[in-house]
Design an enzyme around this catalytic site. Structure first.
Site, PDB file in Angstrom:
ATOM      1  CG  ASP A   1      -5.186  -6.919 -12.246  1.00 12.88           C
ATOM      2  OD1 ASP A   1      -4.784  -7.619 -11.294  1.00 12.88           O
ATOM      3  OD2 ASP A   1      -5.418  -5.695 -12.141  1.00 12.88           O
ATOM      4  CB  SER A   2      -1.810 -11.351 -10.726  1.00 10.79           C
ATOM      5  OG  SER A   2      -2.802 -12.354 -10.708  1.00 10.79           O
TER       6      SER A   2
ATOM      7  CG  ASP B   1      -8.818  -8.692 -11.072  1.00  7.36           C
ATOM      8  OD1 ASP B   1      -9.662  -8.121 -10.354  1.00  7.36           O
ATOM      9  OD2 ASP B   1      -7.628  -8.865 -10.744  1.00  7.36           O
TER      10      ASP B   1
ATOM     11  CE  LYS C   1      -9.593  -9.369  -7.476  1.00  6.07           C
ATOM     12  NZ  LYS C   1      -8.846  -8.098  -7.585  1.00  6.07           N
TER      13      LYS C   1
ATOM     14  CD  GLU D   1      -6.653  -3.448  -7.930  1.00  7.12           C
ATOM     15  OE1 GLU D   1      -6.126  -2.323  -7.781  1.00  7.12           O
ATOM     16  OE2 GLU D   1      -6.019  -4.443  -8.314  1.00  7.12           O
TER      17      GLU D   1
ATOM     18  CD  GLU E   1      -2.962  -7.290  -3.109  1.00  5.26           C
ATOM     19  OE1 GLU E   1      -3.963  -7.204  -3.857  1.00  5.26           O
ATOM     20  OE2 GLU E   1      -1.803  -7.472  -3.537  1.00  5.26           O
TER      21      GLU E   1
END
Ligand code: KIV
Length: 291
Positions: free
Chosen positions: A55-56, A94, A124, A126, A193
């Site tokens: 999502d970056s 993501d 993925k 978070e 991270e």
């Protein structure tokens, strides 16, 4: 051809093969983000193990203020593009903010779209212990999941900002518990991270699944970097964990400025950049004009 490239066609790594790398204890896993077909094609040629459509993409390519603005449709769009460029590489998509937190059902439905419409191999998300239920549900639906612990950019604003996590006893314990929860829930990989290297090493030793670090030191089972960061596309972003392997921002700036100057001065295009008209055609046109 550079000896870092890989010319032989490779089979796309399945989640189980990536997970097995923990036991093989071979070379560390190489993960990199890519968001379009062109970059995906190049990173596949370079022989990376996993492409992450992170999502970056929101902050690096789409001009959003934060990753929380990224939508599921954004990720699907970019994952499909990456897949077209890298058919032989494992692609993880993501799960963006708001696409999995509400319920297990929401998480499974979003993950299904990323696999079916985005053509990803895995997803993925978070969060550690508090996302264990969603990880379990997505895994039970047959979709491989990557956990993400430590600094969680999607929710960092409400929990201390973009700083290193795990420097207090409480935070370090919570990160170890998150790692165990992610692994026990069925994740096949765990991204960590911005946590201290010694803590990342402890987590890596404690887990039976591979860990992938970003700002988590060399003791992880693999590393991930954001492609635009490692290519030096944004000199304003310079975190301690980043190593730049190219300096494209000034190179692009200089190239585009030279192009603009050449167009304005008439130096571009030159004769060799154009196409000539066959003499017979030119003569025919001239005689028509004379009539
Ligand atoms: O979105 C992303 O690029 C990521 C990596 C930093 C792990 O989540």
């Amino acid at each position: 051809m550079s000896d870092t490239t890989n010319d032989t066609p490779r089979a796309r790594l399945a989640a189980a093969q990536i997970r097995a790398r923990k036991q093989d204890a071979g070379a560390p896993l190489v993960m990199i983000t890519a968001y379009d077909a062109q970059h995906a094609r190049i990173v596949e040629s370079a022989g990376v193990d996993i492409i992450l459509v992170g999502d970056s993409v929101g902050t690096t390519l789409l001009g959003y203020d934060s990753t929380t603005q990224v939508t599921l449709d954004d990720i699907i769009h970019h994952t499909r593009a990456a897949r077209r460029g890298a058919p032989q590489t494992h692609i993880a998509a993501d799960m963006p903010f708001g696409s999995y937190e509400v319920s297990d059902e929401q998480a499974v439905a979003s993950a299904v779209r990323l696999i079916r419409d985005g053509m990803a191999d895995s997803v993925k998300l978070e969060g550690g212990a508090r996302m264990a239920s969603q990880i379990r549900a997505i895994t039970a639906a047959g979709i491989p999941v990557i956990g993400h612990i430590g600094l969680l950019p999607q929710t960092a604003a409400g929990s201390g900002g973009m700083r290193v996590r795990g420097r207090t006893v409480e935070e370090a314990r919570a990160i170890l518990a998150d790692a165990r929860a992610v692994s026990e829930a069925g994740a096949f990989l765990c991204v960590m991270e911005m946590i201290p290297a010694e803590l990342a090493q402890r987590v890596t030793a404690a887990l039976s699944i591979p860990t992938i670090g970003i700002g988590a030191g060399a003791g992880c089972d693999g590393q991930v970097l954001v492609i635009t960061d490692l290519l030096g596309m944004d000199f304003a972003f310079s975190p301690r964990f980043l190593k730049r392997y190219a300096e494209l921002e000034p190179a692009i700036l200089e190239a585009v400025a030279r192009y603009a100057a050449d167009v304005r001065s008439g130096a571009f295009p030159a004769a060799e950049h154009g196409f000539s008209l066959p003499e017979a055609v030119a003569r025919a046109l001239e005689s028509e004009e004379r009539q």
